[in-house]
Every structure is written in structure tokens, then in C-alpha cells.
Design an enzyme around this catalytic site. Structure first.
Site, PDB file in Angstrom:
ATOM      1  CE  LYS A  16      42.586 -16.097  86.827  1.00 38.78           C
ATOM      2  NZ  LYS A  16      42.456 -16.454  85.449  1.00 38.78           N
ATOM      3  CE  LYS A  39      39.082  -9.465  80.862  1.00 38.82           C
ATOM      4  NZ  LYS A  39      40.444  -9.679  80.943  1.00 38.82           N
ATOM      5  CE  LYS A  54      44.677 -18.155  74.670  1.00 35.65           C
ATOM      6  NZ  LYS A  54      45.528 -18.592  75.472  1.00 35.65           N
TER       7      LYS A  54
HETATM    8  P1  TYM Z   1      46.947  -9.973  80.695  1.00 36.89           P
HETATM    9  O1  TYM Z   1      48.065 -10.831  80.205  1.00 36.89           O
HETATM   10  O2  TYM Z   1      45.652 -10.616  81.007  1.00 36.89           O
HETATM   11  O3  TYM Z   1      46.689  -8.817  79.667  1.00 36.89           O
HETATM   12  C1  TYM Z   1      47.746  -7.970  79.263  1.00 36.89           C
HETATM   13  C2  TYM Z   1      47.261  -6.544  79.145  1.00 36.89           C
HETATM   14  O4  TYM Z   1      46.212  -6.471  78.198  1.00 36.89           O
HETATM   15  C3  TYM Z   1      45.096  -5.823  78.783  1.00 36.89           C
HETATM   16  N1  TYM Z   1      43.849  -6.400  78.246  1.00 36.89           N
HETATM   17  C4  TYM Z   1      42.814  -5.660  77.830  1.00 36.89           C
HETATM   18  N2  TYM Z   1      42.635  -4.335  77.791  1.00 36.89           N
HETATM   19  C5  TYM Z   1      41.466  -3.883  77.287  1.00 36.89           C
HETATM   20  N3  TYM Z   1      40.492  -4.697  76.820  1.00 36.89           N
HETATM   21  C6  TYM Z   1      40.627  -6.043  76.850  1.00 36.89           C
HETATM   22  N4  TYM Z   1      39.676  -6.818  76.364  1.00 36.89           N
HETATM   23  C7  TYM Z   1      41.832  -6.576  77.381  1.00 36.89           C
HETATM   24  N5  TYM Z   1      42.314  -7.843  77.547  1.00 36.89           N
HETATM   25  C8  TYM Z   1      43.543  -7.710  78.093  1.00 36.89           C
HETATM   26  C9  TYM Z   1      45.211  -6.082  80.279  1.00 36.89           C
HETATM   27  O5  TYM Z   1      44.523  -5.124  81.039  1.00 36.89           O
HETATM   28  C10 TYM Z   1      46.713  -5.992  80.465  1.00 36.89           C
HETATM   29  O6  TYM Z   1      47.094  -4.648  80.609  1.00 36.89           O
HETATM   30  N6  TYM Z   1      48.368  -9.225  85.415  1.00 36.89           N
HETATM   31  C11 TYM Z   1      48.561  -8.794  84.054  1.00 36.89           C
HETATM   32  C12 TYM Z   1      49.988  -8.934  83.559  1.00 36.89           C
HETATM   33  C13 TYM Z   1      50.963  -8.243  84.442  1.00 36.89           C
HETATM   34  C14 TYM Z   1      51.183  -6.834  84.498  1.00 36.89           C
HETATM   35  C15 TYM Z   1      52.177  -6.663  85.493  1.00 36.89           C
HETATM   36  C16 TYM Z   1      50.658  -5.741  83.812  1.00 36.89           C
HETATM   37  C17 TYM Z   1      51.776  -8.840  85.345  1.00 36.89           C
HETATM   38  N7  TYM Z   1      52.511  -7.895  85.970  1.00 36.89           N
HETATM   39  C18 TYM Z   1      52.652  -5.379  85.822  1.00 36.89           C
HETATM   40  C19 TYM Z   1      51.132  -4.464  84.162  1.00 36.89           C
HETATM   41  C20 TYM Z   1      52.113  -4.309  85.163  1.00 36.89           C
HETATM   42  C21 TYM Z   1      47.671  -9.635  83.163  1.00 36.89           C
HETATM   43  O7  TYM Z   1      47.276 -10.720  83.520  1.00 36.89           O
HETATM   44  O8  TYM Z   1      47.447  -9.111  81.945  1.00 36.89           O
END
Ligand code: TYM
Length: 331
Positions: A111, A194, A197
């Protein structure tokens, strides 16, 4: 019954990465586990969205969760900001989270590079908020993609540290998992990175994409010049297409194209055509359900209300117990 929890930030439409990283296995677990699924709107504040943006995105993610198969009668489906108890736990955990370990977190370093003009304290303490999300329901399992592995490790560290500090085996150790043992990284269509966005919308297949859009994106997917000798190692862009095929196509389809590759007969045009077809077959029913559900305001409100009550009940119990353990006792 074991508890499962997962979350997604409401920053736009859900894509195949979210689906296969955090949702697909979850959908089949709703009967066997005590499941919590939430929309991480507090987390999304690190990028300073407008009030309209937050409202719109939260509603559309809720509709997309439901369309992807989450059943509000079985799982608790809620919006993070409806459960402010999580913020109290975040504060408690922050008292024992060290700046050095937060600064070393890979996502924080990323970030700093991506948004040097907005390195706020919320970004630094993102892992403690995430730990609070998980620990507030004393979750045992957390379905996430590979990119969240380090955050899960930190949630374990913070939970264990709390237990040690107060000499109380209170929080269980949350385990990251996905179908199979390995966490998955669903690749983008641009040859590296990956899906998501940050790699650009053209490299990402959203659950709201129409067949025309999917076809166009897949046609433009990066490949290579093709194999020139039998059993040549597969380059990253082509391996990525195989991996996408692995999640949306039948095993024999993937097998066929792998065989074509090893015998140097593969035509990437055919591979892409098949991949696009299989993606469309996968996404289309979900997209249609999204349209249906998103227009049903009454239903969405009801789901959010039921989820809020169930999540609050669980969170309030934890906060009550945590306050006691820490030593806050009512006079
Ligand atoms: P976020 O919003 O970026 O993504 C949500 C979930 O999707 C998974 N993900 C992927 N998995 C595999 N391949 C990809 N290309 C891919 N893109 C996204 C992410 O690993 C995630 O599981 N910090 C988290 C949100 C969060 C959270 C939590 C998750 C907040 N508190 C507590 C689990 C438990 C996040 O930014 O995910």
C-alpha cells in the site's frame, strides 16, 4: 459445531478470484458449520470512498453474495458496520499489536508503494481490524485466498498473545483454508498477477459480466508463442489459463488441452474459446440471479436485518467475556 467466517471488502463487483478464493467452498459448508459471512465496509474506508459509493457497493455485494449461493436462513450474512463491537475488540487488540510487526506486513508495504499520498493509520492497523473480525466470533476456519495468508497468521498471533497475556485459553486459533488444503490464487488474464481490480478490469472476470464481455476479455488474454518441442515447461500466462480452466471447466477438458500442449498441437484460439464458453456457463446463472435479487430492496433489507441481529448476539457475548478477562467489571 465449528465456526467459519469470511469477509469481502465492498469495493466493486465480485469476481472469480473472490468466488473461488473465499466463497465457493463456503457455499457447501453452510449446513455443517456455524457460518458468518460479512461485508467489510469499515475496511473499505482506508481508500476514502464517498457515502454514495459505500451504500451502493454494500448493497450490490450483498446481492452478489446471495446470488452466489449464500443462504441467509443457514449462514449469518451481515454488514461489518452493523456490529460496532468489532471496533472495541480492534482497540483491545491494537494495545498488544506492535508497530514493528504491523510495518513488516506485506500488504502494508504494498500500500505504501501504491498510495504514497494516503498512508493512513487504518492501513497500518488493517491486520488488527481483520483479526478482530475473526476473533469476535471465535472463528475456527477462515476461507480466504492466498493473498490473505499473512493476515491470518497475524490474527493467530494476536489471539494467542491475548490468551497468554491474560493466562486464559479464550480465543481458538483460526485456520485459513480453501477447498483442498492449498489456498488458491486465481490468476488475472494479463499473463501475471492475481485476478482483481488492481490488475485492471480487462483482466478480471466479474460475476456481473455478460457473455459478450467475457468473450472479449478472454480473447485478449495473454499467451505465448506456443510450444516448440514435446513436454516443454508451460509459461506463466498459459499456466494461468490452465488454472482458470481448472476451476470452471470439466477435468477432461483441461486434460485435453494439456495433452494438446505437450504434443505441440495446441491452438490457443481454441483454448480461449472453450475457456470463455465454460466461464459464461458458470457466470451466467449467477449474473441473472444478481439482477433479480438486486432489484428486491425489501428482501435485501430483511436479510441485512436478520444478519445484524445474529452477528450482534455473537459479538456482544465475546465482548462481554473479553471485558471481564481484561478486568473491566461493572461497579
Ligand atoms: P478482498 O476484499 O480483497 O477479497 C475478498 C476475498 O477474496 C479473495 N480473493 C482471491 N482469492 C483467490 N484469488 C484471487 N485472485 C483473489 N482475489 C481476492 C481474498 O483472499 C479474500 O478472501 N482483508 C480482506 C477482507 C476481510 C476479511 C476479514 C477476510 C476483512 N476482514 C476477515 C476474512 C476474514 C480483503 O481485503 O479481501
Amino acid at each position: 459445531m465449528k465456526t467459519v467466517l469470511s469477509g469481502i471488502r465492498p469495493t466493486g463487483n465480485l469476481h472469480l478470484g473472490n468466488y473461488f478464493g473465499a466463497l465457493s467452498n463456503f457455499v457447501s459448508m453452510q449446513n455443517e458449520y456455524n457460518c458468518f459471512f460479512f461485508i467489510a465496509d469499515y475496511h473499505s474506508l482506508t481508500t476514502h470512498p464517498t457515502p454514495q459509493n459505500i451504500q451502493g457497493n454494500v448493497r450490490s455485494v450483498l446481492a452478489q453474495y446471495l446470488a452466489a449461493g449464500l443462504d441467509p436462513e443457514k449462514a449469518t450474512l451481515y454488514i461489518q458496520s452493523d456490529v460496532p463491537e468489532v471496533i472495541e475488540l480492534y482497540l483491545f487488540l491494537n494495545m498488544n499489536a506492535y508497530v514493528g510487526e504491523l510495518e513488516r506486513c506485506t500488504s502494508f508495504k504494498d500500500k505504501i508503494r501504491q498510495q504514497p499520498q494516503n498512508v493512513n493509520a487504518g492501513l497500518l492497523t488493517y491486520p488488527t481490524l481483520m483479526a478482530a473480525d475473526i476473533l469476535i466470533h471465535k472463528a475456527d476456519f477462515v476461507p480466504v485466498g492466498k493473498d490473505q495468508e499473512q493476515h491470518l497468521e497475524m490474527a493467530r498471533t494476536f489471539g494467542n498473545r491475548f490468551n497468554r497475556m491474560y493466562n486464559h485459553e479464550y480465543f481458538p486459533e483460526p485456520q485459513a483454508f480453501n477447498f483442498g488444503k492449498e489456498l488458491v490464487k486465481i490468476p488475472a488474464l494479463n499473463g501475471s498477477g492475481k485476478m482483481g481490480k488492481s490488475e485492471g478490469e480487462d483482466s478480471t472476470i466479474f460475476l456481473t459480466d455478460t457473455p459478450e464481455v467475457i468473450l472479449k476479455k478472454v480473447k485478449r488474454a495473454v499467451t505465448d508463442a506456443g510450444p516448440t518441442e514435446p513436454n516443454q515447461p508451460v509459461s506463466e500466462p498459459v499456466a494461468n489459463l490452465f488454472q482458470l480452466m481448472h476451476v470452471v471447466s470439466k477435468p477432461e477438458t483441461l486434460e485435453f488441452f494439456r495433452e494438446q500442449y505437450s504434443t505441440c498441437q495446441i491452438r490457443y484460439g481454441d483454448l480461449k474459446k472453450q475457456l470463455a464458453e465454460d466461464m459464461i456457463a458458470f457466470v451466467n446463472p449467477i449474473r441473472e440471479r444478481i439482477q433479480e435479487i438486486a432489484s428486491n430492496e425489501v428482501y435485501l433489507n430483511k436479510v441485512a436485518q436478520i444478519g445484524k441481529e445474529k452477528a450482534q448476539e455473537s459479538a456482544r457475548k465475546t465482548i462481554r467475556e473479553v471485558r471481564e478477562i481484561i478486568g473491566f467489571k461493572p461497579f
